[in-house]
Design a protein around this motif. Sequence first.
Motif, PDB file in Angstrom:
ATOM      1  N   ALA A 167       0.825  -1.212   0.000  1.00  0.00           N
ATOM      2  CA  ALA A 167       0.000   0.000   0.000  1.00  0.00           C
ATOM      3  C   ALA A 167       0.859   1.262   0.000  1.00  0.00           C
ATOM      4  CB  ALA A 167      -0.935  -0.002   1.205  1.00  0.00           C
ATOM      5  N   LEU A 168       2.031   1.159   0.593  1.00  0.00           N
ATOM      6  CA  LEU A 168       2.927   2.313   0.644  1.00  0.00           C
ATOM      7  C   LEU A 168       3.829   2.419  -0.583  1.00  0.00           C
ATOM      8  CD1 LEU A 168       3.927   2.255   4.409  1.00  0.00           C
ATOM      9  CD2 LEU A 168       2.396   3.847   3.251  1.00  0.00           C
ATOM     10  N   GLY A 169       3.665   1.474  -1.525  1.00  0.00           N
ATOM     11  CA  GLY A 169       4.387   1.607  -2.782  1.00  0.00           C
ATOM     12  C   GLY A 169       5.435   0.560  -3.079  1.00  0.00           C
ATOM     13  N   ALA A 170       5.517  -0.487  -2.270  1.00  0.00           N
ATOM     14  CA  ALA A 170       6.488  -1.535  -2.562  1.00  0.00           C
ATOM     15  C   ALA A 170       6.069  -2.282  -3.824  1.00  0.00           C
ATOM     16  CB  ALA A 170       6.589  -2.518  -1.395  1.00  0.00           C
ATOM     17  N   THR A 171       7.026  -2.583  -4.665  1.00  0.00           N
ATOM     18  CA  THR A 171       6.735  -3.302  -5.896  1.00  0.00           C
ATOM     19  C   THR A 171       6.731  -4.807  -5.628  1.00  0.00           C
ATOM     20  OG1 THR A 171       9.064  -3.466  -6.512  1.00  0.00           O
ATOM     21  CG2 THR A 171       7.855  -1.498  -7.262  1.00  0.00           C
ATOM     22  N   SER A 172       6.215  -5.552  -6.586  1.00  0.00           N
ATOM     23  CA  SER A 172       6.208  -7.015  -6.458  1.00  0.00           C
ATOM     24  C   SER A 172       7.628  -7.550  -6.347  1.00  0.00           C
ATOM     25  CB  SER A 172       5.514  -7.642  -7.661  1.00  0.00           C
ATOM     26  OG  SER A 172       4.168  -7.263  -7.705  1.00  0.00           O
ATOM     27  N   ARG A 173       8.529  -6.953  -7.077  1.00  0.00           N
ATOM     28  CA  ARG A 173       9.928  -7.380  -7.037  1.00  0.00           C
ATOM     29  C   ARG A 173      10.518  -7.188  -5.632  1.00  0.00           C
ATOM     30  NH1 ARG A 173      13.760  -5.449 -11.665  1.00  0.00           N
ATOM     31  NH2 ARG A 173      12.977  -7.375 -12.553  1.00  0.00           N
ATOM     32  N   GLN A 174      10.175  -6.105  -4.971  1.00  0.00           N
ATOM     33  CA  GLN A 174      10.685  -5.856  -3.629  1.00  0.00           C
ATOM     34  C   GLN A 174      10.109  -6.848  -2.624  1.00  0.00           C
ATOM     35  OE1 GLN A 174       9.504  -1.740  -3.403  1.00  0.00           O
ATOM     36  NE2 GLN A 174      11.617  -1.016  -3.716  1.00  0.00           N
ATOM     37  N   VAL A 175       8.838  -7.207  -2.794  1.00  0.00           N
ATOM     38  CA  VAL A 175       8.213  -8.180  -1.894  1.00  0.00           C
ATOM     39  C   VAL A 175       8.846  -9.543  -2.081  1.00  0.00           C
ATOM     40  CG1 VAL A 175       6.057  -9.368  -1.352  1.00  0.00           C
ATOM     41  CG2 VAL A 175       6.049  -6.904  -1.722  1.00  0.00           C
ATOM     42  N   VAL A 176       9.039  -9.956  -3.338  1.00  0.00           N
ATOM     43  CA  VAL A 176       9.687 -11.246  -3.608  1.00  0.00           C
ATOM     44  C   VAL A 176      11.104 -11.242  -3.041  1.00  0.00           C
ATOM     45  CG1 VAL A 176      10.592 -12.719  -5.440  1.00  0.00           C
ATOM     46  CG2 VAL A 176       8.284 -11.823  -5.618  1.00  0.00           C
ATOM     47  N   ALA A 177      11.827 -10.151  -3.218  1.00  0.00           N
ATOM     48  CA  ALA A 177      13.192 -10.058  -2.695  1.00  0.00           C
ATOM     49  C   ALA A 177      13.205 -10.158  -1.173  1.00  0.00           C
ATOM     50  CB  ALA A 177      13.845  -8.759  -3.155  1.00  0.00           C
ATOM     51  N   MET A 178      12.213  -9.559  -0.524  1.00  0.00           N
ATOM     52  CA  MET A 178      12.137  -9.614   0.936  1.00  0.00           C
ATOM     53  C   MET A 178      11.921 -11.055   1.412  1.00  0.00           C
ATOM     54  SD  MET A 178       9.405  -7.777   3.494  1.00  0.00           S
ATOM     55  CE  MET A 178       8.038  -8.717   2.835  1.00  0.00           C
ATOM     56  N   VAL A 179      10.980 -11.736   0.802  1.00  0.00           N
ATOM     57  CA  VAL A 179      10.662 -13.107   1.225  1.00  0.00           C
ATOM     58  C   VAL A 179      11.817 -14.049   0.874  1.00  0.00           C
ATOM     59  CG1 VAL A 179       9.074 -15.031   0.916  1.00  0.00           C
ATOM     60  CG2 VAL A 179       8.183 -12.707   1.083  1.00  0.00           C
ATOM     61  N   LEU A 180      12.368 -13.912  -0.331  1.00  0.00           N
ATOM     62  CA  LEU A 180      13.493 -14.774  -0.711  1.00  0.00           C
ATOM     63  C   LEU A 180      14.739 -14.459   0.113  1.00  0.00           C
ATOM     64  CD1 LEU A 180      13.226 -15.145  -4.583  1.00  0.00           C
ATOM     65  CD2 LEU A 180      12.654 -16.803  -2.817  1.00  0.00           C
ATOM     66  N   GLY A 181      14.894 -13.211   0.517  1.00  0.00           N
ATOM     67  CA  GLY A 181      16.013 -12.857   1.391  1.00  0.00           C
ATOM     68  C   GLY A 181      15.912 -13.544   2.737  1.00  0.00           C
ATOM     69  N   GLN A 182      14.689 -13.620   3.255  1.00  0.00           N
ATOM     70  CA  GLN A 182      14.482 -14.323   4.516  1.00  0.00           C
ATOM     71  C   GLN A 182      14.768 -15.814   4.346  1.00  0.00           C
ATOM     72  OE1 GLN A 182      10.538 -13.865   6.073  1.00  0.00           O
ATOM     73  NE2 GLN A 182      11.158 -14.447   8.128  1.00  0.00           N
ATOM     74  N   ALA A 183      14.316 -16.383   3.239  1.00  0.00           N
ATOM     75  CA  ALA A 183      14.592 -17.803   2.962  1.00  0.00           C
ATOM     76  C   ALA A 183      16.084 -18.024   2.771  1.00  0.00           C
ATOM     77  CB  ALA A 183      13.826 -18.255   1.729  1.00  0.00           C
ATOM     78  N   GLY A 184      16.741 -17.088   2.101  1.00  0.00           N
ATOM     79  CA  GLY A 184      18.180 -17.202   1.883  1.00  0.00           C
ATOM     80  C   GLY A 184      18.961 -17.155   3.185  1.00  0.00           C
ATOM     81  N   ALA A 185      18.510 -16.336   4.119  1.00  0.00           N
ATOM     82  CA  ALA A 185      19.188 -16.267   5.422  1.00  0.00           C
ATOM     83  C   ALA A 185      19.049 -17.589   6.171  1.00  0.00           C
ATOM     84  CB  ALA A 185      18.615 -15.122   6.246  1.00  0.00           C
ATOM     85  N   MET A 186      17.839 -18.155   6.151  1.00  0.00           N
ATOM     86  CA  MET A 186      17.648 -19.455   6.797  1.00  0.00           C
ATOM     87  C   MET A 186      18.482 -20.533   6.110  1.00  0.00           C
ATOM     88  SD  MET A 186      13.660 -19.760   7.922  1.00  0.00           S
ATOM     89  CE  MET A 186      13.016 -19.686   6.273  1.00  0.00           C
ATOM     90  N   MET A 187      18.525 -20.467   4.787  1.00  0.00           N
ATOM     91  CA  MET A 187      19.284 -21.439   4.017  1.00  0.00           C
ATOM     92  C   MET A 187      20.780 -21.327   4.336  1.00  0.00           C
ATOM     93  SD  MET A 187      19.652 -21.651  -0.096  1.00  0.00           S
ATOM     94  CE  MET A 187      20.398 -20.024  -0.129  1.00  0.00           C
ATOM     95  N   ALA A 188      21.293 -20.120   4.425  1.00  0.00           N
ATOM     96  CA  ALA A 188      22.712 -19.916   4.710  1.00  0.00           C
ATOM     97  C   ALA A 188      23.086 -20.454   6.089  1.00  0.00           C
ATOM     98  CB  ALA A 188      23.065 -18.437   4.594  1.00  0.00           C
ATOM     99  N   VAL A 189      22.229 -20.216   7.069  1.00  0.00           N
ATOM    100  CA  VAL A 189      22.505 -20.735   8.414  1.00  0.00           C
ATOM    101  C   VAL A 189      22.492 -22.263   8.404  1.00  0.00           C
ATOM    102  CG1 VAL A 189      21.559 -20.914  10.752  1.00  0.00           C
ATOM    103  CG2 VAL A 189      21.680 -18.697   9.630  1.00  0.00           C
ATOM    104  N   GLY A 190      21.487 -22.844   7.745  1.00  0.00           N
ATOM    105  CA  GLY A 190      21.396 -24.303   7.683  1.00  0.00           C
ATOM    106  C   GLY A 190      22.563 -24.933   6.954  1.00  0.00           C
ATOM    107  N   ILE A 191      22.941 -24.351   5.834  1.00  0.00           N
ATOM    108  CA  ILE A 191      24.072 -24.895   5.079  1.00  0.00           C
ATOM    109  C   ILE A 191      25.371 -24.716   5.864  1.00  0.00           C
ATOM    110  CG2 ILE A 191      25.501 -24.530   3.029  1.00  0.00           C
ATOM    111  CD1 ILE A 191      22.927 -24.209   1.434  1.00  0.00           C
ATOM    112  N   GLY A 192      25.517 -23.600   6.542  1.00  0.00           N
ATOM    113  CA  GLY A 192      26.720 -23.378   7.356  1.00  0.00           C
ATOM    114  C   GLY A 192      26.851 -24.393   8.478  1.00  0.00           C
TER     115      GLY A 192
END
Length: 130
Positions: free
Chosen positions: A43-68
């Motif tokens: 509603a404040l103007g975030a694009t779909s790309r920014q939302v996908v990046a936010m969610v995938l960034g969270q998944a990437g952080a979990m993935m990095a910790v698990g792989i480490g």
Amino acid sequence: QRLNFVLVSAFAVVALLLTAAGLYGVMAYLVAERTREIGLRMALGATSRQVVAMVLGQAGAMMAVGIGIGMAGALLTGRAIGSLLYGVSGVDLGVYLGVTVLLAVVALCAAAVPSLRATRIDPLAAIRNA
């Protein structure tokens, strides 16, 4: 030896599928919990790309910790089981790199569906219902 190879391979595929299903479930839950936040961001103007990046960034952080953690455990136990392996050493860099890339691809594919679903959130409905 062939039966052992088939059994271990089958268990590895099942473990990989369970990992993907578990990560998908966690990411779907996190997206559902953050529906209001995602709706407000959109509603404040975030694009779909920014939302996908936010969610995938969270998944990437979990993935990095698990792989480490997994790599550290594998390196610690690799030398101990080296005598049980055939044709590979317990600390073969190529195997570790291949498994890391495979797990990263599976994790990102499992997180892609919830992240794309997050872009379809109606901002007004998300704010109103939450």
